[in-house]
Motif scaffolding. Structure first.
Motif, PDB file in Angstrom:
ATOM      1  N   LEU A   1      74.445   8.513   3.022  1.00 11.47           N
ATOM      2  CA  LEU A   1      73.897   8.964   1.752  1.00 11.47           C
ATOM      3  C   LEU A   1      74.095  10.465   1.612  1.00 11.47           C
ATOM      4  O   LEU A   1      73.686  11.237   2.490  1.00 11.47           O
ATOM      5  N   PHE A   2      74.733  10.879   0.534  1.00 12.67           N
ATOM      6  CA  PHE A   2      74.911  12.296   0.211  1.00 12.67           C
ATOM      7  C   PHE A   2      74.247  12.541  -1.141  1.00 12.67           C
ATOM      8  O   PHE A   2      74.524  11.829  -2.111  1.00 12.67           O
ATOM      9  N   THR A   3      73.373  13.552  -1.208  1.00  9.23           N
ATOM     10  CA  THR A   3      72.548  13.773  -2.387  1.00  9.23           C
ATOM     11  C   THR A   3      72.581  15.232  -2.795  1.00  9.23           C
ATOM     12  O   THR A   3      72.626  16.119  -1.938  1.00  9.23           O
ATOM     13  N   ASP A   4      72.550  15.485  -4.102  1.00  6.94           N
ATOM     14  CA  ASP A   4      72.352  16.839  -4.610  1.00  6.94           C
ATOM     15  C   ASP A   4      71.109  17.408  -3.936  1.00  6.94           C
ATOM     16  O   ASP A   4      69.995  16.922  -4.133  1.00  6.94           O
ATOM     17  N   GLY A   5      71.295  18.455  -3.135  1.00  7.27           N
ATOM     18  CA  GLY A   5      70.202  18.984  -2.335  1.00  7.27           C
ATOM     19  C   GLY A   5      69.142  19.726  -3.106  1.00  7.27           C
ATOM     20  O   GLY A   5      68.123  20.124  -2.535  1.00  7.27           O
ATOM     21  N   LEU A   6      69.349  19.940  -4.416  1.00 11.30           N
ATOM     22  CA  LEU A   6      68.350  20.595  -5.251  1.00 11.30           C
ATOM     23  C   LEU A   6      67.743  19.635  -6.268  1.00 11.30           C
ATOM     24  O   LEU A   6      67.003  20.050  -7.151  1.00 11.30           O
TER      25      LEU A   6
END
Length: 385
Positions: free
Chosen positions: A136-141
Motif C-alpha cells: 500500500l502506497f498512500t499520499d502521506g499528507l
C-alpha cells in the motif's frame, strides 16, 4: 560482489542520482531485463520533475506497469540516500501483480474502497502454489491512512498488507503516489502481489513505554490536531512531561520522545510533527478525544535494528532481499546521532531496499517511527513464514 555482500537474486535493482529525469531513469533502468519483468517499483527523490520522471519511465520501460511514490529518502544497495531515483524490477518468474488506484481519499468512502479492493482480489486469478501479499502506497499528507489500512484489513482478511506513506523530505510539502506515468495526490495505490518466493512480514521500533500517561482532552481527529493533554495546552503539557522548555520543542525532541498507543497487545508510535503557535500538537497518525496514551523512551537504536533485521526462514535461509518502509523520523534521529554510516552498513548487509516514509502500515494499523518490512526468501521454501 562488494565487500563480501552479493546483491539479491530475485529482484533487479537500479539507481541514479542524476539531476535530470530522463538521464536518471535511463541510468537506473540500464541493467533491467524488460522482457522478463512483471512490474517495477519506483521511489522518487525530492527535486526531480515528476512529470518528466513519469514520461521517462513510460518511454524507457516500454509500457511496463510502474508503481511507487515520492519519498523522504531512499534505501539503496549502499544504504541511505537522499537524491537517488531507486527502481526495483520484479521478474515474471517469481511475481504477478494486480493494482487498484484509489484516486480520492477525501472524503473517505469505506464502501467504494472496499468494493474496489474486493473486486480486484476476486478478478486476479490465483496461481497454484503461489502466495499473496499486498503493498500500500498512500499520499502521506492525506491523513487517511488509518481508515484506509483498517478497511483493507477487513476486506482482505487472508492477505497481509504492508505499506508506506509517500514522503517529501522533512518539508511536509506535497506527496504523490505513482501509477504508470502519472503522479496522483489525495490518492492511494494498492498492489496485490502473488509470489512463488517465501516471505515474512515484520515491524519494529526502538521505544519502550514509560509510566507517564497522557489523556487527550481536546482534539480535532480529522486534522490530527491535539489542543489539550491532561486538561492543559498540549504543547506546554508535552514539554513539561519530557522535561524541556516549551520554546525548545523541535523535531529532535519529538523524535526522541514519541507518544505510544496500546493496541492489539502491543505499543505503536503516534509521532508528533510539530507544535503550532497556539500550543496545539500536530500528529502523524490517528488521535481522538479521550484516548489514553503513554510517553515513550528510546532503546539502543543500532542493536534494535540489527536484531529486527536478523531474519531466517524455517530452513535457516537468510532473506534474498528485504523491501523496507522506514519512517523519516527514524532517519532524522539516525542523522542527529551521526549513525548514518553504521545504519547504512546494516541495511547493506541485510539487503534492505525501500524508502523513508511519512508513516507505516502493518497488521491493520497506521504507525510512525517504525520499520516495516517484507523479507523475501528463495522459491523452494515455504510460502508465508
Amino acid at each position: 560482489m562488494r565487500d563480501g555482500v552479493t546483491g539479491p537474486r530475485h529482484v533487479w535493482v537500479g539507481q541514479s542520482s542524476a539531476a535530470e529525469a530522463a538521464r536518471a531513469v535511463d541510468e537506473a533502468a540500464a541493467g533491467f531485463n524488460l522482457r522478463e519483468t512483471c512490474f517495477v517499483l519506483a521511489f522518487v527523490p525530492k527535486g526531480l520533475c515528476l512529470d518528466e520522471v513519469g514520461g521517462a519511465l513510460q518511454a524507457r520501460l516500454g509500457g511496463l506497469p510502474v508503481f511507487g511514490c515520492t519519498s523522504a529518502g531512499q534505501i539503496t544497495p549502499d544504504g541511505y540516500s537522499s537524491d537517488a531515483l531507486l527502481l526495483l524490477a520484479f521478474p515474471k518468474a517469481y511475481f504477478r501483480c494486480a493494482s487498484v488506484l484509489i484516486e480520492q481519499l477525501r472524503p473517505f468512502s469505506f464502501s467504494a474502497i472496499a468494493a474496489a479492493a474486493e473486486r480486484q482480489e476476486v478478478q486476479f486469478q490465483h496461481t497454484a502454489g503461489w502466495n499473496r501479499l499486498a503493498l500500500l502506497f498512500t499520499d502521506g499528507l492525506s491523513k487517511q491512512e488509518d481508515l484506509l489500512v483498517s478497511t483493507l484489513e477487513t476486506v482482505l482478511p487472508d492477505i497481509p498488507v504492508f505499506g508506506g506513506s509517500a514522503g517529501d523530505g522533512l518539508d511536509f510539502d506535497e506527496t504523490f503516489v505513482l501509477q504508470g506515468g502519472r503522479f496522483y495526490k489525495d490518492a492511494a495505490l494498492l498492489l496485490i502481489i502473488e509470489t512463488s518466493l517465501g516471505f515474512k512480514g515484520f515491524s519494529f521500533d526502538h521505544f519502550q513505554p514509560t509510566d507517564e500517561q497522557l489523556i487527550i482532552t481536546g482534539a480535532d481527529p480529522e486534522d490530527r490536531l491535539v489542543f489539550e493533554i491532561n486538561g492543559a495546552p498540549a504543547a506546554q503539557e508535552y514539554a513539561r512531561l519530557v522535561g524541556c522548555a516549551r520554546d525548545a520543542l523541535s523535531p529532535r525532541i519529538f523524535a526522541e520522545n514519541p507518544i505510544l498507543v496500546h493496541h492489539k497487545g502491543r505499543y505503536f508510535v503516534r509521532a508528533i510533527s510539530d507544535a503550532t503557535e497556539d500550543d496545539a500538537l500536530s500528529f502523524m497518525a490517528a488521535i481522538d478525544d479521550g484516548v489514553i496514551m503513554t510517553l515513550g523512551r528510546g532503546k539502543e537504536m543500532i542493536e534494535t535494528l540489527r536484531t529486527g533485521l536478523d531474519l531466517e526462514s524455517t530452513k535457516r535461509e537468510r532473506p534474498d532481499f528485504i523491501l523496507g518502509f522506514d519512517c523519516v523520523l527514524r532517519r532524522l534521529e539516525v542523522e542527529q546521532r551521526q549513525l548514518s554510516r553504521e545504519v547504512s552498513e546494516i541495511f547493506r548487509e541485510a539487503r534492505v531496499l525501500g524508502f523513508n516514509t511519512y508513516g507505516e502500515q502493518h497488521c491493520g494499523v497506521h504507525m510512525n517511527q517504525t520499520f516495516v518490512g517484507v523479507a523475501f526468501f528463495g522459491p523452494d521454501g515455504p510460502g508465508v513464514l
